[in-house]
Design a protein around this motif. Structure first.
Motif, mmCIF file in Angstrom:
data_model
loop_
_atom_site.group_PDB
_atom_site.id
_atom_site.type_symbol
_atom_site.label_atom_id
_atom_site.label_comp_id
_atom_site.label_asym_id
_atom_site.label_seq_id
_atom_site.Cartn_x
_atom_site.Cartn_y
_atom_site.Cartn_z
ATOM 1 N N ASP A 84 -14.850 -28.924 -21.730
ATOM 2 C CA ASP A 84 -15.167 -30.059 -22.599
ATOM 3 C C ASP A 84 -14.336 -29.894 -23.866
ATOM 4 N N GLY A 85 -13.157 -30.528 -23.884
ATOM 5 C CA GLY A 85 -12.248 -30.401 -25.019
ATOM 6 C C GLY A 85 -12.864 -30.840 -26.337
ATOM 7 N N PRO A 86 -13.436 -32.060 -26.403
ATOM 8 C CA PRO A 86 -14.033 -32.498 -27.672
ATOM 9 C C PRO A 86 -15.169 -31.575 -28.141
ATOM 10 N N LEU A 90 -16.921 -24.453 -22.486
ATOM 11 C CA LEU A 90 -16.761 -24.351 -21.041
ATOM 12 C C LEU A 90 -18.153 -24.328 -20.439
ATOM 13 N N PHE A 91 -18.424 -25.259 -19.532
ATOM 14 C CA PHE A 91 -19.721 -25.349 -18.870
ATOM 15 C C PHE A 91 -19.507 -25.117 -17.379
ATOM 16 N N CYS A 92 -20.242 -24.159 -16.818
ATOM 17 C CA CYS A 92 -20.111 -23.814 -15.408
ATOM 18 C C CYS A 92 -21.494 -23.775 -14.765
ATOM 19 N N ALA A 93 -21.553 -24.065 -13.466
ATOM 20 C CA ALA A 93 -22.841 -24.033 -12.773
ATOM 21 C C ALA A 93 -22.649 -23.664 -11.314
ATOM 22 N N SER A 109 -12.106 -13.399 -25.986
ATOM 23 C CA SER A 109 -12.116 -14.869 -25.987
ATOM 24 C C SER A 109 -11.655 -15.446 -24.649
ATOM 25 N N LEU A 110 -11.420 -14.584 -23.676
ATOM 26 C CA LEU A 110 -10.918 -14.998 -22.365
ATOM 27 C C LEU A 110 -12.067 -15.075 -21.365
ATOM 28 N N TRP A 166 -19.934 -21.347 -22.480
ATOM 29 C CA TRP A 166 -19.225 -20.555 -23.468
ATOM 30 C C TRP A 166 -18.751 -21.503 -24.555
ATOM 31 N N SER A 167 -19.040 -21.165 -25.799
ATOM 32 C CA SER A 167 -18.619 -21.992 -26.936
ATOM 33 C C SER A 167 -18.437 -21.083 -28.145
ATOM 34 N N HIS A 168 -18.207 -21.687 -29.307
ATOM 35 C CA HIS A 168 -18.074 -20.880 -30.525
ATOM 36 C C HIS A 168 -19.355 -20.092 -30.805
#
Length: 184
Positions: A84-86, A90-93, A109-110, A166-168
């Motif tokens: 999700d760029g905006p 990163l969303f995973c399921a 950060s990887l 995963w986000s800030h």
């Protein structure tokens, strides 16, 4: 990088990574059931007509409509990752029963993820160190006590019926489905 194995007639039409707007992208190994019902709910939500769409496009459209709660709408076998760029996340399921495997390595950060363990092991940032506790569990109990553990220290598994973001703010893993159990 992405490699797509095209095994079903529908998967012949898929192009991945896939995006609707150039800002939000998906890669997936997915086979959705109850497509007619899902399409009807999506059309009600977005007030649009969806014709002959692939499972990957359905997942991405559901994410746009319901956000991370989209996984609660899916039936079938699936693993996917959505960048999700905006939202800079990163969303995973992974599917409810865990038919499709989902492995990942989070190194600084990887984030590296795949539906095969070997693909992650090949990345140069992933060490070859073993997870001694997971191996001991398997040898002593014939099962890993931690459903997220693998035999490799840097690699984890997303358990069935779980989603990860995963986000800030860091990594968050949550269970989105529990098998309904009626009283006897």
């Amino acid at each position: 990088g992405h490699t797509h194995l095209k095994t079903a007639d529908e998967s012949q039409k898929e192009r991945q990574p896939f995006s609707l707007d150039g800002e939000t992208w998906i890669v997936a190994d997915a086979r959705l059931d109850a497509r007619v019902e899902l399409i009807a709910r999506l059309q009600d939500q977005c007030r649009c007509m969806l014709g002959d769409v692939t499972d990957v496009e359905l997942i991405l459209r559901a994410y746009r409509a319901w956000g991370e709660a989209c996984v609660e709408q899916f039936l079938g076998d699936f693993v996917f990752g959505i960048w999700d760029g905006p939202g800079k996340r990163l969303f995973c399921a992974r599917d409810q029963m865990g038919v499709k495997p989902f492995y990942y390595a989070h190194l600084g950060s990887l984030v590296i993820f795949s539906n095969t363990l070997e693909c992650i092991r090949r990345h140069p940032a992933v060490s070859k160190r073993l997870n001694d506790l997971a191996i001991a569990d398997f040898l002593l109990l014939q099962i890993n006590q931690d459903p997220a553990a693998t035999a490799f220290a840097d690699i984890q598994r997303l358990p069935p019926a779980h989603a990860a973001t995963w986000s800030h703010a860091g990594k968050q893993v949550r269970r989105y489905y529990t098998m309904p159990v009626d009283a006897p």
